[in-house]
Motif scaffolding. Structure first.
Motif, PDB file in Angstrom:
ATOM      1  N   GLY A  67      43.984  66.100   7.583  1.00 49.33           N
ATOM      2  CA  GLY A  67      42.985  67.156   7.528  1.00 49.33           C
ATOM      3  C   GLY A  67      43.605  68.521   7.790  1.00 49.33           C
ATOM      4  O   GLY A  67      44.761  68.637   8.211  1.00 49.33           O
ATOM      5  N   VAL A  91      41.275  56.756  12.525  1.00 45.84           N
ATOM      6  CA  VAL A  91      40.455  55.764  11.823  1.00 45.84           C
ATOM      7  C   VAL A  91      41.186  55.228  10.600  1.00 45.84           C
ATOM      8  O   VAL A  91      41.190  54.016  10.337  1.00 45.84           O
ATOM      9  CB  VAL A  91      39.099  56.364  11.423  1.00 45.84           C
ATOM     10  CG1 VAL A  91      38.358  55.452  10.448  1.00 45.84           C
ATOM     11  CG2 VAL A  91      38.232  56.603  12.659  1.00 45.84           C
ATOM     12  N   GLU A  92      41.833  56.116   9.833  1.00 49.91           N
ATOM     13  CA  GLU A  92      42.536  55.672   8.623  1.00 49.91           C
ATOM     14  C   GLU A  92      43.737  54.786   8.968  1.00 49.91           C
ATOM     15  O   GLU A  92      44.019  53.813   8.264  1.00 49.91           O
ATOM     16  CB  GLU A  92      42.980  56.883   7.799  1.00 49.91           C
ATOM     17  CG  GLU A  92      41.839  57.681   7.194  1.00 49.91           C
ATOM     18  CD  GLU A  92      40.918  56.823   6.345  1.00 49.91           C
ATOM     19  OE1 GLU A  92      41.423  55.946   5.611  1.00 49.91           O
ATOM     20  OE2 GLU A  92      39.696  57.004   6.430  1.00 49.91           O
ATOM     21  N   ASP A 130      37.224  66.032  14.672  1.00 42.90           N
ATOM     22  CA  ASP A 130      37.078  65.157  13.508  1.00 42.90           C
ATOM     23  C   ASP A 130      38.381  64.979  12.738  1.00 42.90           C
ATOM     24  O   ASP A 130      38.645  63.904  12.202  1.00 42.90           O
ATOM     25  CB  ASP A 130      36.011  65.722  12.566  1.00 42.90           C
ATOM     26  CG  ASP A 130      34.612  65.554  13.123  1.00 42.90           C
ATOM     27  OD1 ASP A 130      34.460  64.779  14.078  1.00 42.90           O
ATOM     28  OD2 ASP A 130      33.686  66.202  12.603  1.00 42.90           O
ATOM     29  N   VAL A 131      39.213  66.026  12.683  1.00 44.57           N
ATOM     30  CA  VAL A 131      40.452  65.943  11.918  1.00 44.57           C
ATOM     31  C   VAL A 131      41.370  64.876  12.498  1.00 44.57           C
ATOM     32  O   VAL A 131      41.900  64.026  11.777  1.00 44.57           O
ATOM     33  CB  VAL A 131      41.155  67.317  11.879  1.00 44.57           C
ATOM     34  CG1 VAL A 131      42.564  67.186  11.302  1.00 44.57           C
ATOM     35  CG2 VAL A 131      40.339  68.305  11.061  1.00 44.57           C
ATOM     36  N   GLN A 169      40.524  62.474  14.686  1.00 44.93           N
ATOM     37  CA  GLN A 169      39.890  61.165  14.746  1.00 44.93           C
ATOM     38  C   GLN A 169      39.850  60.489  13.381  1.00 44.93           C
ATOM     39  O   GLN A 169      39.982  59.264  13.280  1.00 44.93           O
ATOM     40  CB  GLN A 169      38.474  61.294  15.316  1.00 44.93           C
ATOM     41  CG  GLN A 169      38.446  61.476  16.824  1.00 44.93           C
ATOM     42  CD  GLN A 169      39.193  60.354  17.554  1.00 44.93           C
ATOM     43  OE1 GLN A 169      38.858  59.190  17.436  1.00 44.93           O
ATOM     44  NE2 GLN A 169      40.215  60.739  18.302  1.00 44.93           N
ATOM     45  N   ARG A 170      39.692  61.270  12.322  1.00 50.44           N
ATOM     46  CA  ARG A 170      39.732  60.686  10.983  1.00 50.44           C
ATOM     47  C   ARG A 170      41.093  60.057  10.714  1.00 50.44           C
ATOM     48  O   ARG A 170      41.193  59.006  10.082  1.00 50.44           O
ATOM     49  CB  ARG A 170      39.417  61.744   9.920  1.00 50.44           C
ATOM     50  CG  ARG A 170      37.935  61.984   9.697  1.00 50.44           C
ATOM     51  CD  ARG A 170      37.675  62.650   8.350  1.00 50.44           C
ATOM     52  NE  ARG A 170      38.382  63.913   8.210  1.00 50.44           N
ATOM     53  CZ  ARG A 170      37.898  65.100   8.583  1.00 50.44           C
ATOM     54  NH1 ARG A 170      36.699  65.161   9.145  1.00 50.44           N
ATOM     55  NH2 ARG A 170      38.584  66.185   8.415  1.00 50.44           N
TER      56      ARG A 170
END
Length: 339
Positions: free
Chosen positions: A211, A257-258, A250-251, A253-254
């Motif tokens: 991100g 997650v990936e 969010d950047v 945490q994304r």
């Protein structure tokens, strides 16, 4: 990956990448103890120079007249995974070309491809192939630079297999070759490359986009602080991602997650090859990323330390390290590999 322009090899190989008018190079000598002594490395950008001026500049650095192994960067090719066609070995490339015709956005006459098996196969699972697809224009561009510097280019490799070679070397040094291992390396500020290998073979590869501003983030300091503070009765309190401050946003945490999704895919697909750890490489922030991912993923993530295995590869800037480190993996390429 073998291409039609195979020529005679010389000693003291040089490995290069040429992408976006940027040349990264490593020249090394194989010592008697099996280690590669790095003699020269660096990054040169063409900038406003004409091709002739740039070649003259590189000649001034002593880069002319070598046997060169070229490595393509991820943006220069596609790595596809398909079911292995049920044909004779000598027909596999032709069958793969037909099978991927709807998976590439170039005319089939404008590409060069090569294939390699995914791992060593698995009982009860259809055979799989990796197919590397590069445009003829990309390869011609690499060869054009080589011609201006009188290079022999016997081999063109890719970054996934170079990374596989590095993580296999680390696994062998640590005595951890019995199980699968994963490596996560920063490709540039916008992407990381995740590879999983076992017994020196590549089984899984994924490019994960980052991100905006990811490499400049402070990675989850609030979580680290919370986990360091014991809860009542000495029980460690779990702090969910939503409870941390804006730095753990969010950047980041994304990204976590990936990575977790990829590892879950591995566990489901290759349950008989459990992972024996994850190594990461993120330049000056490698240690920080390893600690952060260890907390987020719930198992030990370690820095991928290879510098001591390549004497002379030191005193690098962050940009030089990011571009030159994968080239070291091409030095480890062995003749019995398809790619």
């Amino acid at each position: 990956m073998r291409w039609p322009w195979k020529r005679r090899r010389q000693s003291d190989p040089m490995v290069v990448s040429w992408s976006g008018e940027t040349l990264a190079y490593v020249r090394a000598h194989l010592r008697e103890d099996g280690l590669y002594q790095v003699l020269q490395f660096g990054v040169e950008r063409q900038g406003p120079d004409s091709p002739d001026e740039f070649a003259k500049r590189l000649n001034g650095l002593g880069l002319k007249g070598f046997d060169v192994h070229a490595m393509l960067r991820p943006e220069q090719y596609q790595l596809l995974q398909i079911d292995a066609p049920a044909v004779a070995p000598e027909e596999v490339r032709a069958a793969a070309r037909w099978q991927i015709r709807d998976m590439v956005d170039m005319h089939m006459d404008d590409i060069t491809l090569d294939v390699m098996r995914v791992g060593v196969g698995k009982v009860g699972m259809p055979g799989q192939l990796f197919v590397v697809v590069a445009s003829n224009a990309v390869l011609t561009d690499v060869l054009r630079l080589g011609q201006s510097l009188q290079w022999n280019v016997p081999v063109v490799d890719i970054q996934e297999t170079a990374q596989r070679n590095l993580q296999t070397m680390v696994a062998r040094q640590e005595g951890r070759m019995e199980r699968a291992n994963a490596a996560l390396m920063l490709v540039n500020e916008h992407q990381v490359l995740l590879t999983v290998a076992a017994n020196g073979e590549l089984y899984y590869s994924r490019r994960i986009d980052l991100g905006p501003g990811f490499t400049g983030k402070t990675w989850a300091p609030a979580r680290a602080q919370a986990e360091a503070t014991p809860a009542p009765m000495g029980v460690q309190e779990y702090v969910p991602a939503s409870a941390t401050d804006a730095a753990d946003d969010d950047v980041t945490q994304r990204f976590v997650v990936e990575v977790q999704r990829s590892l879950d895919v591995w566990d489901r697909t290759w349950s008989d090859l459990p992972l024996d750890g994850l190594w990461v490489e993120a330049g000056a922030r490698t240690g920080e990323m390893a600690s952060w991912l260890s907390r987020e993923l719930g198992f030990a993530v370690k820095p991928m330390v290879v510098d001591s295995l390549f004497p002379g590869f030191d005193r690098t800037s962050a940009q030089e390290r990011m571009l030159c480190l994968p080239l070291l993996g091409v030095l480890l390429r062995t003749e019995d590999r398809n790619l």
